[in-house]
Design an enzyme around this catalytic site. Structure first.
Site, PDB file in Angstrom:
ATOM      1  N   CYS A  50       1.214  -1.288   0.091  1.00 55.64           N
ATOM      2  CA  CYS A  50      -0.127   0.188  -0.074  1.00 55.64           C
ATOM      3  C   CYS A  50       0.784   1.400   0.220  1.00 55.64           C
ATOM      4  O   CYS A  50       0.722   1.979  -0.710  1.00 55.64           O
ATOM      5  CB  CYS A  50      -0.968   0.175   0.943  1.00 55.64           C
ATOM      6  SG  CYS A  50      -2.087  -1.149   1.268  1.00 55.64           S
ATOM      7  N   ARG A  52       4.431   1.011  -0.937  1.00 56.79           N
ATOM      8  CA  ARG A  52       5.036   1.753  -1.750  1.00 56.79           C
ATOM      9  C   ARG A  52       5.314   0.729  -2.994  1.00 56.79           C
ATOM     10  O   ARG A  52       4.990  -0.544  -2.865  1.00 56.79           O
ATOM     11  CB  ARG A  52       6.714   1.218  -0.354  1.00 56.79           C
ATOM     12  CG  ARG A  52       6.918  -0.387  -0.529  1.00 56.79           C
ATOM     13  CD  ARG A  52       8.290  -0.435   0.400  1.00 56.79           C
ATOM     14  NE  ARG A  52       7.875  -0.395   1.653  1.00 56.79           N
ATOM     15  CZ  ARG A  52       8.965   1.599   2.257  1.00 56.79           C
ATOM     16  NH1 ARG A  52       9.845   1.413   1.378  1.00 56.79           N
ATOM     17  NH2 ARG A  52       8.690   1.620   3.532  1.00 56.79           N
ATOM     18  N   HIS A  95      18.884   1.058   2.154  1.00 59.60           N
ATOM     19  CA  HIS A  95      17.402   1.314   2.553  1.00 59.60           C
ATOM     20  C   HIS A  95      16.750   0.144   2.692  1.00 59.60           C
ATOM     21  O   HIS A  95      15.989   0.184   3.150  1.00 59.60           O
ATOM     22  CB  HIS A  95      17.128   1.942   1.017  1.00 59.60           C
ATOM     23  CG  HIS A  95      15.871   2.119   0.844  1.00 59.60           C
ATOM     24  ND1 HIS A  95      15.057   3.401   1.313  1.00 59.60           N
ATOM     25  CD2 HIS A  95      14.841   1.140   0.099  1.00 59.60           C
ATOM     26  CE1 HIS A  95      13.416   3.188   0.985  1.00 59.60           C
ATOM     27  NE2 HIS A  95      13.281   2.005  -0.214  1.00 59.60           N
ATOM     28  N   SER A 105       9.039   2.671   7.535  1.00 62.17           N
ATOM     29  CA  SER A 105       7.504   2.179   7.320  1.00 62.17           C
ATOM     30  C   SER A 105       6.594   3.761   7.076  1.00 62.17           C
ATOM     31  O   SER A 105       6.698   4.549   7.936  1.00 62.17           O
ATOM     32  CB  SER A 105       6.483   1.364   7.965  1.00 62.17           C
ATOM     33  OG  SER A 105       7.259   0.360   7.178  1.00 62.17           O
ATOM     34  N   PRO A 111       4.901  -4.309  11.738  1.00 62.66           N
ATOM     35  CA  PRO A 111       6.263  -5.522  11.291  1.00 62.66           C
ATOM     36  C   PRO A 111       5.455  -6.666  10.221  1.00 62.66           C
ATOM     37  O   PRO A 111       6.041  -7.081   9.290  1.00 62.66           O
ATOM     38  CB  PRO A 111       5.752  -6.266  12.164  1.00 62.66           C
ATOM     39  CG  PRO A 111       3.767  -6.386  12.847  1.00 62.66           C
ATOM     40  CD  PRO A 111       3.896  -4.759  12.703  1.00 62.66           C
TER      41      PRO A 111
END
Length: 420
Positions: A50, A52, A95, A105, A111
């Protein structure tokens, strides 16, 4: 081939852009085949969530992959380019490690991203595009994420999108126990949302899914029932809370459908959460007076609980990641030396076999074995040292550097200093 990370995320692009380059799960393998077939890409993996869309690459032409990403989604490259980032080797590894640990995030430390990365690795492996480099990168990522989560407080008081959705619903309704909840989809995010809403003991839980059996299996875990997606038009008005997250490329709930439901409800409010990318609910629905529509970007604004404790753990997590990046890059550097090491070993092996055959002939002719062994050792020593001693003797420019390199290779630092 060098390692690169290419993509867009919630830091660089709004939802309206992210949803245009999202990959549905069933299309990832086709996309990987298309990328590696059409472009100079040796290895590739795609992570699409959602928040990336990222492509992990082993290639010498990352720009061609950026153009491919736009072309694959039928977008002009110049429109997508302002939102794209490309990280080369060290930055790429760092990254990926940060993403796996939840440091990049929308909800710090969440998680779910680790499971999504494991799925991305599995898709690439099944597509045959997960080579040695990316396989090693993913394995290191998973290990780093485990270490960070077990040794820092980055996972303490994690606030998920699901928890944020419940919190927002509680602002709309006095008691969630009086409300009827509809979940559209039966994936991981819907399951997480169902668990959080079920804890509030709503009046009814219903799951609508394209595959009724899967929807029923999820609903029964929370004492709910299941319906078909085709039944939404007739049943939507019954629900006070609607949470949707499917893999549909087109909206499931359009403006007209929701307007009819609101009229049937006599304009009683409806709380709707759209966690899908691309969106499941038409954006115009959010403009209706009796509808409270929230997207994943909206929920991110209210995710605050536990933020301070997680922020405090970031420094420790970053230190671990920095150390592990260096470890991975050292491994990556050795990969470039493999052909040279193989050639060196082959050369020495040929010399060994030649001298062994010569020695065996001498023994066969009756030469004394100990004398043959002595001769064998001298001949091998001379052969192995001929090239480095000749290079040292003939060196003019760079003599000091060559001297230091040979001393390092043969561990002669002590002997060299005593002979100076």
């Amino acid at each position: 081939m060098a390692l690169f990370t290419l993509g867009i995320n919630h830091h660089t692009a709004p939802l309206s852009v992210r949803e245009q380059v999202a990959f549905q799960a069933e299309r990832v393998r086709h996309a990987l085949h298309d990328l590696t077939r059409c472009k100079p890409v040796e290895e590739a993996a795609i992570l699409s969530t959602c928040n990336r869309t990222e492509v992990y690459l082993a290639t010498d032409a990352p720009d061609s992959a950026a153009h491919w990403l736009a072309e694959y989604h039928s977008l002009p490259h110049h429109e997508l380019a302002p939102y794209l980032y490309t990280h080369p080797e060290r930055e790429a590894v760092r990254h990926v490690f940060r993403v796996a640990c939840g440091l990049d995030s929308m909800v710090l430390g969440e998680p779910q991203i680790l499971g999504q990365m494991k799925e991305a690795a599995r898709f690439a492996e099944e597509a045959g595009t997960l080579g040695t480099t990316l396989h090693k990168l993913f394995q290191h990522s998973f290990a780093v994420a485990k270490e960070v989560r077990s040794t820092t407080a980055i996972g303490a008081n994690v606030v998920s999108m699901a928890a944020a959705a419940v919190r927002m619903a509680e602002r709309i309704f006095d008691r969630l126990s009086d409300q009827r909840v509809l979940f559209i989809g039966a994936g991981e995010m819907i399951e997480l949302c169902a668990r959080h809403f079920a804890a509030q003991h709503p009046k009814q839980i219903v799951v609508a899914n394209r595959t009724t059996e899967r929807g029923l299996a999820l609903a029964q875990r929370f004492d709910g029932t299941a319906i078909r997606l085709e039944d939404l038009a007739d049943r939507l008005a019954q629900f006070d809370i609607v949470v949707s997250c499917t893999a549909s490329p087109l909206p499931i709930l359009g403006l007209g459908l929701v307007e009819r439901a609101i009229r049937a409800r006599r304009h009683r409010p409806m709380f709707m959460v759209d966690l899908a990318v691309p969106r499941d609910i038409e954006i115009e629905v959010g403009e209706m007076d009796d509808v409270f529509l929230y997207t994943i970007d909206d929920l991110a604004l209210i995710v605050e609980s536990g933020l301070e404790s997680r922020q405090a753990a970031v420094l420790s997590a970053e230190a671990i990641i920095t150390e592990r990046v260096d470890v991975f890059l050292r491994w990556l550097a050795t990969r470039g030396s493999v052909p040279l090491i193989r050639a060196l070993r082959d050369s020495c092996e040929r010399a060994r076999r030649h001298e062994l055959e010569h020695a065996m002939k001498l023994v066969a002719r009756g030469e004394e074995p100990l004398r043959v062994l002595e001769q064998l050792s001298h001949r091998l020593t001379n052969k192995f040292l001929h090239a480095p001693t000749q290079a040292l003797s003939q060196a003019a420019d760079g003599h000091d550097e060559l001297h230091a390199l040979v001393a390092r290779l043969f561990h002669l630092h002590g002997e060299a200093s005593r002979n100076d």
